[in-house]
Design a protein around this motif. Structure first.
Motif, PDB file in Angstrom:
ATOM      1  N   GLY A 152     -47.254 -51.693  -4.715  1.00 53.66           N
ATOM      2  CA  GLY A 152     -47.089 -52.122  -6.111  1.00 53.66           C
ATOM      3  C   GLY A 152     -46.506 -51.041  -7.000  1.00 53.66           C
ATOM      4  N   LEU A 153     -46.545 -51.282  -8.312  1.00 46.98           N
ATOM      5  CA  LEU A 153     -45.848 -50.392  -9.243  1.00 46.98           C
ATOM      6  C   LEU A 153     -46.487 -49.010  -9.355  1.00 46.98           C
ATOM      7  N   LYS A 154     -47.825 -48.945  -9.212  1.00 45.84           N
ATOM      8  CA  LYS A 154     -48.464 -47.620  -9.254  1.00 45.84           C
ATOM      9  C   LYS A 154     -47.973 -46.764  -8.093  1.00 45.84           C
ATOM     10  N   ALA A 155     -47.874 -47.382  -6.944  1.00 45.21           N
ATOM     11  CA  ALA A 155     -47.380 -46.648  -5.776  1.00 45.21           C
ATOM     12  C   ALA A 155     -45.915 -46.275  -5.952  1.00 45.21           C
ATOM     13  N   MET A 156     -45.119 -47.180  -6.547  1.00 46.80           N
ATOM     14  CA  MET A 156     -43.706 -46.863  -6.781  1.00 46.80           C
ATOM     15  C   MET A 156     -43.581 -45.613  -7.658  1.00 46.80           C
ATOM     16  N   ALA A 157     -44.444 -45.529  -8.687  1.00 47.94           N
ATOM     17  CA  ALA A 157     -44.397 -44.361  -9.576  1.00 47.94           C
ATOM     18  C   ALA A 157     -44.670 -43.083  -8.792  1.00 47.94           C
ATOM     19  N   VAL A 158     -45.654 -43.125  -7.907  1.00 46.91           N
ATOM     20  CA  VAL A 158     -45.975 -41.943  -7.089  1.00 46.91           C
ATOM     21  C   VAL A 158     -44.800 -41.583  -6.188  1.00 46.91           C
ATOM     22  N   HIS A 159     -44.228 -42.611  -5.522  1.00 47.52           N
ATOM     23  CA  HIS A 159     -43.081 -42.377  -4.635  1.00 47.52           C
ATOM     24  C   HIS A 159     -41.910 -41.781  -5.407  1.00 47.52           C
ATOM     25  N   ASN A 160     -41.632 -42.361  -6.577  1.00 48.48           N
ATOM     26  CA  ASN A 160     -40.462 -41.915  -7.323  1.00 48.48           C
ATOM     27  C   ASN A 160     -40.630 -40.494  -7.864  1.00 48.48           C
ATOM     28  N   GLN A 161     -41.871 -40.159  -8.260  1.00 50.96           N
ATOM     29  CA  GLN A 161     -42.112 -38.783  -8.709  1.00 50.96           C
ATOM     30  C   GLN A 161     -41.904 -37.791  -7.564  1.00 50.96           C
ATOM     31  N   ALA A 162     -42.422 -38.153  -6.409  1.00 50.06           N
ATOM     32  CA  ALA A 162     -42.284 -37.264  -5.245  1.00 50.06           C
ATOM     33  C   ALA A 162     -40.820 -37.114  -4.850  1.00 50.06           C
ATOM     34  N   LYS A 163     -40.077 -38.230  -4.897  1.00 50.51           N
ATOM     35  CA  LYS A 163     -38.653 -38.195  -4.534  1.00 50.51           C
ATOM     36  C   LYS A 163     -37.870 -37.281  -5.476  1.00 50.51           C
ATOM     37  N   ALA A 164     -38.064 -37.491  -6.787  1.00 50.62           N
ATOM     38  CA  ALA A 164     -37.317 -36.701  -7.774  1.00 50.62           C
ATOM     39  C   ALA A 164     -37.703 -35.229  -7.694  1.00 50.62           C
ATOM     40  N   LYS A 165     -38.980 -34.961  -7.435  1.00 48.51           N
ATOM     41  CA  LYS A 165     -39.461 -33.568  -7.380  1.00 48.51           C
ATOM     42  C   LYS A 165     -38.722 -32.769  -6.304  1.00 48.51           C
ATOM     43  N   LEU A 166     -38.434 -33.418  -5.182  1.00 48.36           N
ATOM     44  CA  LEU A 166     -37.712 -32.730  -4.106  1.00 48.36           C
ATOM     45  C   LEU A 166     -36.412 -32.117  -4.619  1.00 48.36           C
ATOM     46  N   ILE A 167     -35.732 -32.862  -5.476  1.00 47.33           N
ATOM     47  CA  ILE A 167     -34.427 -32.405  -5.969  1.00 47.33           C
ATOM     48  C   ILE A 167     -34.571 -31.492  -7.191  1.00 47.33           C
ATOM     49  N   TYR A 168     -35.466 -31.880  -8.122  1.00 48.94           N
ATOM     50  CA  TYR A 168     -35.655 -31.037  -9.310  1.00 48.94           C
ATOM     51  C   TYR A 168     -36.192 -29.653  -8.925  1.00 48.94           C
ATOM     52  N   ASP A 169     -36.990 -29.597  -7.869  1.00 51.96           N
ATOM     53  CA  ASP A 169     -37.513 -28.296  -7.440  1.00 51.96           C
ATOM     54  C   ASP A 169     -36.382 -27.353  -7.046  1.00 51.96           C
ATOM     55  N   VAL A 170     -35.354 -27.895  -6.400  1.00 52.29           N
ATOM     56  CA  VAL A 170     -34.212 -27.053  -6.032  1.00 52.29           C
ATOM     57  C   VAL A 170     -33.505 -26.568  -7.293  1.00 52.29           C
ATOM     58  N   ILE A 171     -33.319 -27.483  -8.252  1.00 51.65           N
ATOM     59  CA  ILE A 171     -32.654 -27.110  -9.509  1.00 51.65           C
ATOM     60  C   ILE A 171     -33.474 -26.053 -10.252  1.00 51.65           C
ATOM     61  N   ASP A 172     -34.797 -26.294 -10.350  1.00 52.23           N
ATOM     62  CA  ASP A 172     -35.649 -25.395 -11.136  1.00 52.23           C
ATOM     63  C   ASP A 172     -35.772 -24.010 -10.497  1.00 52.23           C
ATOM     64  N   GLY A 173     -35.640 -23.965  -9.176  1.00 49.63           N
ATOM     65  CA  GLY A 173     -35.783 -22.669  -8.492  1.00 49.63           C
ATOM     66  C   GLY A 173     -34.450 -21.965  -8.303  1.00 49.63           C
ATOM     67  N   ARG A 178     -27.808 -26.247 -12.732  1.00 50.82           N
ATOM     68  CA  ARG A 178     -28.354 -26.311 -14.091  1.00 50.82           C
ATOM     69  C   ARG A 178     -28.546 -27.787 -14.467  1.00 50.82           C
ATOM     70  N   GLY A 179     -29.767 -28.182 -14.705  1.00 56.60           N
ATOM     71  CA  GLY A 179     -30.056 -29.567 -15.082  1.00 56.60           C
ATOM     72  C   GLY A 179     -29.406 -29.916 -16.412  1.00 56.60           C
ATOM     73  N   VAL A 180     -28.910 -31.120 -16.546  1.00 52.76           N
ATOM     74  CA  VAL A 180     -28.256 -31.549 -17.787  1.00 52.76           C
ATOM     75  C   VAL A 180     -29.303 -31.898 -18.843  1.00 52.76           C
ATOM     76  N   ALA A 181     -30.353 -32.596 -18.464  1.00 57.26           N
ATOM     77  CA  ALA A 181     -31.354 -33.068 -19.426  1.00 57.26           C
ATOM     78  C   ALA A 181     -32.470 -32.046 -19.612  1.00 57.26           C
ATOM     79  N   ARG A 182     -33.024 -32.045 -20.815  1.00 56.31           N
ATOM     80  CA  ARG A 182     -34.192 -31.198 -21.097  1.00 56.31           C
ATOM     81  C   ARG A 182     -35.310 -31.572 -20.115  1.00 56.31           C
ATOM     82  N   ALA A 183     -35.982 -30.566 -19.572  1.00 56.69           N
ATOM     83  CA  ALA A 183     -36.920 -30.799 -18.464  1.00 56.69           C
ATOM     84  C   ALA A 183     -37.945 -31.890 -18.781  1.00 56.69           C
ATOM     85  N   GLU A 184     -38.529 -31.885 -19.971  1.00 55.05           N
ATOM     86  CA  GLU A 184     -39.604 -32.855 -20.238  1.00 55.05           C
ATOM     87  C   GLU A 184     -39.081 -34.279 -20.445  1.00 55.05           C
ATOM     88  N   ASP A 185     -37.751 -34.440 -20.583  1.00 54.54           N
ATOM     89  CA  ASP A 185     -37.172 -35.769 -20.805  1.00 54.54           C
ATOM     90  C   ASP A 185     -36.398 -36.278 -19.597  1.00 54.54           C
TER      91      ASP A 185
END
Lengths: 253, 253
Positions: A152-173, A178-185
Motif C-alpha cells: 500500500g501507500l505507506k510501503a510505497m513511501a518507504v520504498h521511494n525514500q530508500a530509492k531516492a536516498k541511494l542517489i541523493y547520498d552520492v550527491i551529498d557525499g 551538485r543538487g539543483v533543488a534545496r535539500a529540504e525541498d
C-alpha cells in the motif's frame, strides 16, 4: 458568464532562484478572495516536492495537480477539495486522468462548460458517460493491485525514500555533483543535479546510456541531469545508477 | 458569444420506421442557413450505413462522425470539411480520436472554447500539445500498417463486403431471420436482425455464446441480434457465424 481564461494570482514563487526551492507559508501571500488555491505537489523539471499541503485561507478550496507524485506516499484526501493526476507518471499509460473531488464542489459547473469538461458529467456516470479509455483504466487497475501487493501507500513511501536516498547520498557525499533543488525541498520522484561542466554532463549521459540508463537529460528549461524514479522504477535501478555515479566521479572528478 | 448548446435542425430522419432506413436526398430538407451539416456514416444500433455522402447546400461544411466505419473502405476526403472517428471500432483502443479537417475550417475556434477542445490547439502542435495517449496512438499506427499490408482501403472494402455477404446471404435466403435495416441501406459493419420470437433470440444468443460467439445481443433500444464485424473481425469468424445461423434455423425454424 466568466471568461474562459481565469485570472491567476501567484501566491508564492521561487522564480528568483530558478524554482530551486519551495516558498514557505510565511512567503505565501494569497489574494483577497481566491476562487481556489492551486498547487502542483511535485515539480518534475526542477525536482522539488511539497512535504506538506499549503494551507489556503479558510473556506477556500485546495486543488492539487498530483500527476507526478500521486500514490508515491499516503494522501490525506480530507485536506483537499480536488486532486487530479494524469496517469502517465505513477499510475499507468498516458491518456487517463484520475480525479478525486469533493462531491459538492463538482456538483455544478462554475461556468457554461462543454459537457465533456464538466467533472459532474463523469462523476454521475461512473466515468462511463461515453466509451472511456478502457486499456488505460485496466492498466491503472493492475497498478493499484501492484501497489497493494507492495504493502500500500505507506510501503510505497518507504520504498521511494530508500530509492531516492541511494542517489541523493552520492550527491551529498560529493564535491562533483551538485543538487539543483534545496535539500529540504527536493523530490523523491525526480532527482535533478548538475556536474561541473556541460561537457561532463554530456559525457555522463552518453556513458550512462551505453549501460542501458536512458532518459537522463534534464528538461531543456533546467539543463543538467534528471533521474526520474517514479513508483514503477525498481530499487535495483537506483542502486545501479548510484554505483555508476560514484564510478563516474572517481574517473572524472 | 454563442451558447454552449447549439440549436439542432434535423434535416432528415427515419424515426417513423424506427431508424431502419436512410432518408434519400429528396427526403432531406436543410434549414435555411445551417452552420454545418452533420451526419453519422454508420449507425451501429440499427445497422444502417450511408453508401454516399449527403450533399449539403453549397458552401455549407459537411461534418461526419465516421467512428464506426472509418477505414472500412476508401474515403473521398475532398467531400468533407471535418471527419472525426473514435478509435475503438476500426482503429485501435478507445481513448483516441482521429480527426481529418480542412485547415481553414479549424484555424479559428467559432466560440470561446477551452484550449484543449480547440482542434487548432492539436493541429498546430502535431497532436502533442500535451502528453497524448501514447499507447492508443501506437496501436493505431500498428493497425494502419496492418491495413496497408491487407492492400489498403480498397482491399478493406472488398474484404468487408465479402464478410458481410456471408451473413446477409443467410438472412436473405431465410424466412426465419429478418433483417432490421432496409436492404439497400444496411451496414457492412453491424448486422442487425430479428428472430421470430424473443425466446428464440435468447436461445440463439446462448447457443452462440456456448460456441465462443459473444456480444451478439442487440442494443437495448433496438433489441434482437447484432453481429458487429468491424475491420479486425476475420472472415473465418463470419463464416463460422453464418454456418451456426443456418444450423440454428434448421433446428428451430
Amino acid at each position: 458568464m466568466p471568461p474562459t481564461t481565469a485570472r491567476v494570482d501567484t501566491a508564492a514563487t521561487s522564480e528568483d532562484e530558478n524554482f530551486s526551492y519551495l516558498p514557505t507559508p510565511e512567503e505565501t501571500k494569497y489574494s483577497s478572495s481566491p476562487a481556489y488555491v492551486h498547487y502542483t505537489s511535485n515539480n518534475t523539471i526542477y525536482g522539488t516536492q511539497f512535504r506538506a499541503e499549503p494551507t489556503p485561507p479558510k473556506g477556500v478550496p485546495l486543488v492539487c495537480d498530483a500527476s507526478s507524485d500521486i500514490f508515491s506516499k499516503p494522501i490525506d484526501v480530507t485536506k483537499y477539495d480536488l486532486i487530479y493526476a494524469g496517469a502517465q507518471k505513477n499510475l499507468g499509460p498516458s491518456g487517463v486522468v484520475l480525479v478525486i473531488a469533493r462531491e459538492d464542489l463538482i456538483a455544478k459547473p462554475v461556468r457554461d462548460l462543454p459537457l465533456m469538461l464538466r467533472y459532474n458529467t463523469h462523476a454521475k456516470n461512473e466515468s462511463r458517460y461515453n466509451t472511456p479509455p478502457t486499456f488505460g483504466i485496466y492498466m491503472m487497475g493492475q497498478v493499484f493491485k501492484w501497489i497493494l501487493s507492495q504493502g500500500g501507500l505507506k510501503a510505497m513511501a518507504v520504498h521511494n525514500q530508500a530509492k531516492a536516498k541511494l542517489i541523493y547520498d552520492v550527491i551529498d557525499g560529493s564535491g562533483f555533483y551538485r543538487g539543483v533543488a534545496r535539500a529540504e525541498d527536493r523530490s523523491l520522484m525526480n532527482i535533478s543535479f548538475r556536474l561541473p561542466s556541460e561537457e561532463l554532463e554530456d559525457k555522463f549521459i552518453a556513458e550512462a546510456a551505453s549501460r542501458g540508463m536512458d532518459g537522463l537529460k534534464g528538461h531543456r528549461s533546467a539543463g543538467g541531469i534528471r533521474a526520474s524514479i517514479y513508483n514503477a522504477f525498481p530499487p535495483e535501478g537506483c542502486r545501479a545508477f548510484a554505483e555508476f555515479m560514484a564510478e563516474f566521479e572517481k574517473k572524472n572528478g
